[in-house]
Scaffold this active site. Structure first.
Site, mmCIF file in Angstrom:
data_model
loop_
_atom_site.group_PDB
_atom_site.id
_atom_site.type_symbol
_atom_site.label_atom_id
_atom_site.label_comp_id
_atom_site.label_asym_id
_atom_site.label_seq_id
_atom_site.Cartn_x
_atom_site.Cartn_y
_atom_site.Cartn_z
ATOM 1 N N HIS A 28 0.864 -1.173 0.000
ATOM 2 C CA HIS A 28 0.000 0.000 0.000
ATOM 3 C C HIS A 28 0.903 1.226 0.000
ATOM 4 C CE1 HIS A 28 -3.253 -2.725 1.281
ATOM 5 N NE2 HIS A 28 -2.395 -3.181 2.174
ATOM 6 N N TYR A 44 -6.183 4.134 9.381
ATOM 7 C CA TYR A 44 -4.731 4.026 9.406
ATOM 8 C C TYR A 44 -4.150 4.964 8.368
ATOM 9 C CZ TYR A 44 -0.086 1.890 8.808
ATOM 10 O OH TYR A 44 1.259 1.670 8.717
ATOM 11 N N HIS A 177 -3.725 -12.965 2.891
ATOM 12 C CA HIS A 177 -3.200 -13.191 4.243
ATOM 13 C C HIS A 177 -3.471 -14.591 4.798
ATOM 14 C CE1 HIS A 177 -2.582 -9.006 3.771
ATOM 15 N NE2 HIS A 177 -3.750 -8.593 4.204
ATOM 16 N N ASP A 244 2.906 -6.983 2.391
ATOM 17 C CA ASP A 244 1.826 -6.162 2.930
ATOM 18 C C ASP A 244 2.378 -4.859 3.511
ATOM 19 O OD1 ASP A 244 -0.910 -5.636 3.322
ATOM 20 O OD2 ASP A 244 -0.809 -6.277 5.415
#
Length: 294
Positions: A28, A44, A177, A244
């Site tokens: 990301h 976040y 995940h 991730d």
């Protein structure tokens, strides 16, 4: 906004060098907050996680390809993602968030920029933003004709509540995940059995990521390793790997990304399996052509 641990900016080189054209299947990024403001209710935000910082991390790991996944902090505004894809270049593609608020014009802009997937995020922290079954079906009907894959993040759910929504969809589906596993159950976990059954269908994929975070035993994450080795043994041609980065919503401590790549060597001790996971599988799923977007 709760405090979460920052990523380690000093990426160390992994013990086992990555093969050429290795792919990190999920990161990301965050853009300049003046140009790309996040949602006021973002769960976040880490503005240090720029595309340039991601590319530097990948350079240290030996990663040449990647998939940048839309952060929930931006909702369905993909401007930061589109800008990041422009900077990252042809070895990278995007995975967006599509719902009824995304116009056909914006969808075409995303496709032109290199977005090739749509993610459905069922994380409980999203509260009222969780996709409904109707959202999933309508989005699939819009993006599958474009050749996009679909992606499921089912944290904390029984996957059997979600995966039937996509059983008849004729495209590739990635489960994030490790899947929403119940680690205390070990390999007898019925959620694990369900994911393994899906992997035999030919168009379902599993992403090895967050094993360290979900582990119940802690370092060196042997319970996650046991799941990973079973996935590799049962469906080696449909396993992916991802950092991730920058590890959203991680309470910490966050391992160094070089350490996470070393963990892949424990998941898949055979170099041929690691090459399949890092190079061959993502090249086939994401349709990379000489490092570019097909």
């Amino acid at each position: 906004m709760p405090e979460y641990a920052p990523f380690d900016p000093d990426t160390r080189e992994p013990a086992d060098p990555a093969p050429p054209f290795a792919c990190d299947s999920q990161t990301h990024i965050f853009g300049d907050p003046e140009r790309f403001p996040t949602r006021p209710d973002a769960a976040y935000v880490t503005y240090d996680a720029t595309v340039e910082a991601m590319l530097q991390m990948h350079k240290t790991l030996g990663i040449e390809r990647g998939v940048i996944v839309q952060s929930t902090a931006y909702g369905t505004d993909h401007a930061a993602l589109i800008d990041a894809l422009r900077i990252a270049g042809p070895g990278y593609q995007g995975c967006g968030v599509v719902n009824d608020t995304v116009s056909d014009t914006h969808l075409a802009e995303m496709h032109e920029a290199g977005v090739r997937g749509a993610r459905f995020n069922f994380h409980p922290k999203l509260k009222n933003a969780l996709p409904t079954p109707e959202d999933v079906r309508r989005t699939a009907a819009r993006v599958v004709p474009l050749g996009w894959h679909l992606k499921l993040h089912m944290n904390g759910l029984d996957p059997r509540e979600v995966t039937p929504l996509l059983e008849d969809v004729e495209t590739d589906v990635v489960i994030d995940h490790f899947g929403p596993l119940q680690y205390p159950h070990g390999l007898d976990d019925p959620h694990f059995a369900h994911v393994c059954e899906l992997l035999q269908r030919g168009n379902w994929w599993i992403m090895l990521s967050n094993g360290d975070r979900r582990s119940q035993t802690g370092y060196p994450w042997d319970d996650a390793t046991a799941y990973a080795r079973e996935y590799v043994a049962r469906a080696p041609e449909r396993v992916l790997w991802a950092t991730d980065w920058p590890h959203p919503l991680h309470a910490g401590p966050i391992p160094n990304d070089g350490e996470l790549m070393d963990l892949l060597s424990r998941y898949a001790p055979d170099p041929a399996d690691r090459r399949r996971i890092l190079v061959d599988n993502p090249a086939r799923l994401f349709r990379f052509d000489d490092g570019g977007v097909a």
